[in-house]
Motif scaffolding. Sequence first.
Motif, PDB file in Angstrom:
ATOM      1  N   ILE A  25       1.758  16.319   3.445  1.00  0.00           N
ATOM      2  CA  ILE A  25       1.004  15.352   4.045  1.00  0.00           C
ATOM      3  C   ILE A  25       1.066  14.146   2.937  1.00  0.00           C
ATOM      4  O   ILE A  25       1.556  13.022   3.421  1.00  0.00           O
ATOM      5  CB  ILE A  25      -0.525  15.529   4.083  1.00  0.00           C
ATOM      6  CG1 ILE A  25      -0.614  16.589   5.234  1.00  0.00           C
ATOM      7  CG2 ILE A  25      -1.421  14.110   4.594  1.00  0.00           C
ATOM      8  CD1 ILE A  25      -2.066  17.064   5.562  1.00  0.00           C
ATOM      9  N   ILE A  26       0.983  14.424   1.676  1.00  0.00           N
ATOM     10  CA  ILE A  26       1.134  13.041   0.711  1.00  0.00           C
ATOM     11  C   ILE A  26       2.362  12.663   0.747  1.00  0.00           C
ATOM     12  O   ILE A  26       2.751  11.532   0.822  1.00  0.00           O
ATOM     13  CB  ILE A  26       0.553  13.737  -0.513  1.00  0.00           C
ATOM     14  CG1 ILE A  26      -0.994  13.968  -0.676  1.00  0.00           C
ATOM     15  CG2 ILE A  26       0.818  12.800  -1.716  1.00  0.00           C
ATOM     16  CD1 ILE A  26      -1.547  14.366  -2.250  1.00  0.00           C
ATOM     17  N   PRO A  27       3.645  13.638   0.491  1.00  0.00           N
ATOM     18  CA  PRO A  27       4.763  13.268   0.464  1.00  0.00           C
ATOM     19  C   PRO A  27       5.411  12.398   1.865  1.00  0.00           C
ATOM     20  O   PRO A  27       6.237  11.218   1.628  1.00  0.00           O
ATOM     21  CB  PRO A  27       5.742  14.301   0.258  1.00  0.00           C
ATOM     22  CG  PRO A  27       4.857  15.558  -0.257  1.00  0.00           C
ATOM     23  CD  PRO A  27       3.459  15.045   0.334  1.00  0.00           C
ATOM     24  N   SER A  28       4.879  12.884   3.093  1.00  0.00           N
ATOM     25  CA  SER A  28       5.279  12.278   4.096  1.00  0.00           C
ATOM     26  C   SER A  28       4.364  10.724   4.370  1.00  0.00           C
ATOM     27  O   SER A  28       5.052   9.937   4.984  1.00  0.00           O
ATOM     28  CB  SER A  28       5.089  13.047   5.225  1.00  0.00           C
ATOM     29  OG  SER A  28       3.804  13.392   5.342  1.00  0.00           O
ATOM     30  N   LEU A  29       3.342  10.774   4.142  1.00  0.00           N
ATOM     31  CA  LEU A  29       2.319   9.572   4.485  1.00  0.00           C
ATOM     32  C   LEU A  29       2.166   8.318   3.246  1.00  0.00           C
ATOM     33  O   LEU A  29       1.892   7.177   3.629  1.00  0.00           O
ATOM     34  CB  LEU A  29       0.965  10.063   4.940  1.00  0.00           C
ATOM     35  CG  LEU A  29       0.790  11.039   6.483  1.00  0.00           C
ATOM     36  CD1 LEU A  29      -0.588  11.199   6.283  1.00  0.00           C
ATOM     37  CD2 LEU A  29       1.404   9.812   7.279  1.00  0.00           C
ATOM     38  N   PHE A  30       2.194   9.016   2.078  1.00  0.00           N
ATOM     39  CA  PHE A  30       1.702   7.937   0.994  1.00  0.00           C
ATOM     40  C   PHE A  30       2.795   6.951   1.037  1.00  0.00           C
ATOM     41  O   PHE A  30       2.365   5.461   0.999  1.00  0.00           O
ATOM     42  CB  PHE A  30       1.797   8.676  -0.305  1.00  0.00           C
ATOM     43  CG  PHE A  30       1.377   7.844  -1.403  1.00  0.00           C
ATOM     44  CD1 PHE A  30       0.000   7.481  -1.668  1.00  0.00           C
ATOM     45  CD2 PHE A  30       2.366   7.369  -2.327  1.00  0.00           C
ATOM     46  CE1 PHE A  30      -0.260   6.672  -2.739  1.00  0.00           C
ATOM     47  CE2 PHE A  30       1.948   6.490  -3.264  1.00  0.00           C
ATOM     48  CZ  PHE A  30       0.671   6.135  -3.399  1.00  0.00           C
ATOM     49  N   PRO A  31       4.072   7.149   1.116  1.00  0.00           N
ATOM     50  CA  PRO A  31       5.026   5.895   1.078  1.00  0.00           C
ATOM     51  C   PRO A  31       4.626   4.853   2.109  1.00  0.00           C
ATOM     52  O   PRO A  31       4.906   3.677   1.901  1.00  0.00           O
ATOM     53  CB  PRO A  31       6.465   6.565   1.044  1.00  0.00           C
ATOM     54  CG  PRO A  31       6.134   7.887   0.725  1.00  0.00           C
ATOM     55  CD  PRO A  31       4.874   8.337   1.119  1.00  0.00           C
ATOM     56  N   PHE A  32       4.485   5.368   3.195  1.00  0.00           N
ATOM     57  CA  PHE A  32       4.148   4.473   4.472  1.00  0.00           C
ATOM     58  C   PHE A  32       2.687   3.799   4.505  1.00  0.00           C
ATOM     59  O   PHE A  32       2.764   2.768   4.982  1.00  0.00           O
ATOM     60  CB  PHE A  32       4.539   5.470   5.748  1.00  0.00           C
ATOM     61  CG  PHE A  32       5.714   5.553   6.081  1.00  0.00           C
ATOM     62  CD1 PHE A  32       6.909   4.942   6.674  1.00  0.00           C
ATOM     63  CD2 PHE A  32       6.175   7.109   5.899  1.00  0.00           C
ATOM     64  CE1 PHE A  32       7.888   5.199   6.996  1.00  0.00           C
ATOM     65  CE2 PHE A  32       7.388   7.401   6.137  1.00  0.00           C
ATOM     66  CZ  PHE A  32       8.319   6.393   6.683  1.00  0.00           C
ATOM     67  N   PHE A  33       1.728   4.567   3.663  1.00  0.00           N
ATOM     68  CA  PHE A  33       0.748   3.919   3.403  1.00  0.00           C
ATOM     69  C   PHE A  33       0.840   2.525   2.704  1.00  0.00           C
ATOM     70  O   PHE A  33       0.387   1.321   2.989  1.00  0.00           O
ATOM     71  CB  PHE A  33      -0.383   4.668   3.037  1.00  0.00           C
ATOM     72  CG  PHE A  33      -1.259   5.560   3.919  1.00  0.00           C
ATOM     73  CD1 PHE A  33      -1.787   4.893   4.987  1.00  0.00           C
ATOM     74  CD2 PHE A  33      -1.363   6.911   3.669  1.00  0.00           C
ATOM     75  CE1 PHE A  33      -2.472   5.813   5.856  1.00  0.00           C
ATOM     76  CE2 PHE A  33      -2.152   7.582   4.636  1.00  0.00           C
ATOM     77  CZ  PHE A  33      -2.812   7.040   5.649  1.00  0.00           C
ATOM     78  N   VAL A  34       1.605   2.811   1.780  1.00  0.00           N
ATOM     79  CA  VAL A  34       1.918   1.616   0.822  1.00  0.00           C
ATOM     80  C   VAL A  34       2.642   0.438   1.388  1.00  0.00           C
ATOM     81  O   VAL A  34       2.406  -0.727   1.577  1.00  0.00           O
ATOM     82  CB  VAL A  34       2.782   1.937  -0.329  1.00  0.00           C
ATOM     83  CG1 VAL A  34       3.180   0.713  -1.407  1.00  0.00           C
ATOM     84  CG2 VAL A  34       2.007   3.034  -1.289  1.00  0.00           C
ATOM     85  N   LEU A  35       3.626   0.915   2.366  1.00  0.00           N
ATOM     86  CA  LEU A  35       4.513   0.063   3.018  1.00  0.00           C
ATOM     87  C   LEU A  35       3.899  -0.791   4.131  1.00  0.00           C
ATOM     88  O   LEU A  35       3.870  -2.064   4.107  1.00  0.00           O
ATOM     89  CB  LEU A  35       5.481   0.742   3.681  1.00  0.00           C
ATOM     90  CG  LEU A  35       6.626   0.037   4.461  1.00  0.00           C
ATOM     91  CD1 LEU A  35       7.235  -1.213   3.739  1.00  0.00           C
ATOM     92  CD2 LEU A  35       7.493   0.830   5.258  1.00  0.00           C
ATOM     93  N   SER A  36       2.562   0.005   4.698  1.00  0.00           N
ATOM     94  CA  SER A  36       2.073  -0.863   5.782  1.00  0.00           C
ATOM     95  C   SER A  36       1.103  -1.782   5.163  1.00  0.00           C
ATOM     96  O   SER A  36       0.681  -2.955   5.748  1.00  0.00           O
ATOM     97  CB  SER A  36       1.223  -0.037   6.400  1.00  0.00           C
ATOM     98  OG  SER A  36       0.129   0.807   5.562  1.00  0.00           O
ATOM     99  N   SER A  37       0.722  -1.761   3.896  1.00  0.00           N
ATOM    100  CA  SER A  37      -0.168  -2.574   3.106  1.00  0.00           C
ATOM    101  C   SER A  37       0.651  -3.919   2.692  1.00  0.00           C
ATOM    102  O   SER A  37       0.194  -5.015   3.122  1.00  0.00           O
ATOM    103  CB  SER A  37      -0.934  -2.151   1.903  1.00  0.00           C
ATOM    104  OG  SER A  37      -1.779  -1.129   2.307  1.00  0.00           O
TER     105      SER A  37
END
Length: 235
Positions: A25-37
Amino acid sequence: AALVAAPSQAIEGAKNGLALCGNVIIPSLFPFFVLSSLVVDLGLAAYLGRALEKVMRPLFRVGGSCAAAVAMGFVGGYPVGARTALQLYQKGMCTKTEAERLLAFCNNSGPAFLLGAAGAGVFGSAKAGILLYISHVLAALTAGFLLSCGRRGSGFERPSPLPPRSGALPAAVLAAVRNMLNVCGFVVAFGVVTGVLTAVGLLPALALDLSRLTGLEVSACRALLTGFFELEIGR
């Protein structure tokens, strides 16, 4: 009572939830959470809004800026699209009505899961993964269109979007950390729930009954039931 009766299974469920968070979960979602912000804070959503206003408004009855949430949902997977929609509303780039309408079709599975885990892993075919992803995209867009048919655009006055601000990257990272804690907290909590339900025999019994009712394999029914409690665990 179940936690007291089956403490080892509860602990094992929490460990499995933590392992799922750390490995997937963290490897797959964390970069996209940063990108969306960053997409919202740096004004990229506003540029998309001006370019896609004539597409988003007639098709989905939402502003062009909402295209950022749709795109992030298709690329980043659950729950990046929903998070981006919330950020657009918080930044004054869409109204509450538009954000609510947007949530109907912006929160989708990402290509990494459908192409890799589902296509290559389950069906052993990259083509099957591509077909699943295309079907997923078309289903979401169709749902957004059908749910917007006959509805008027938002009657609320659209607030002026905030200008891009400095320090967007540190703020995006901190926001992503908070979001990941929320997601991982629920994964671990429901990992404990499914572990306890398994220990007391309720989940296996329900899976067996569902298998007899539907004709599906017991393992598939178990995955379906665990996914009902928490989507990532069901995967």
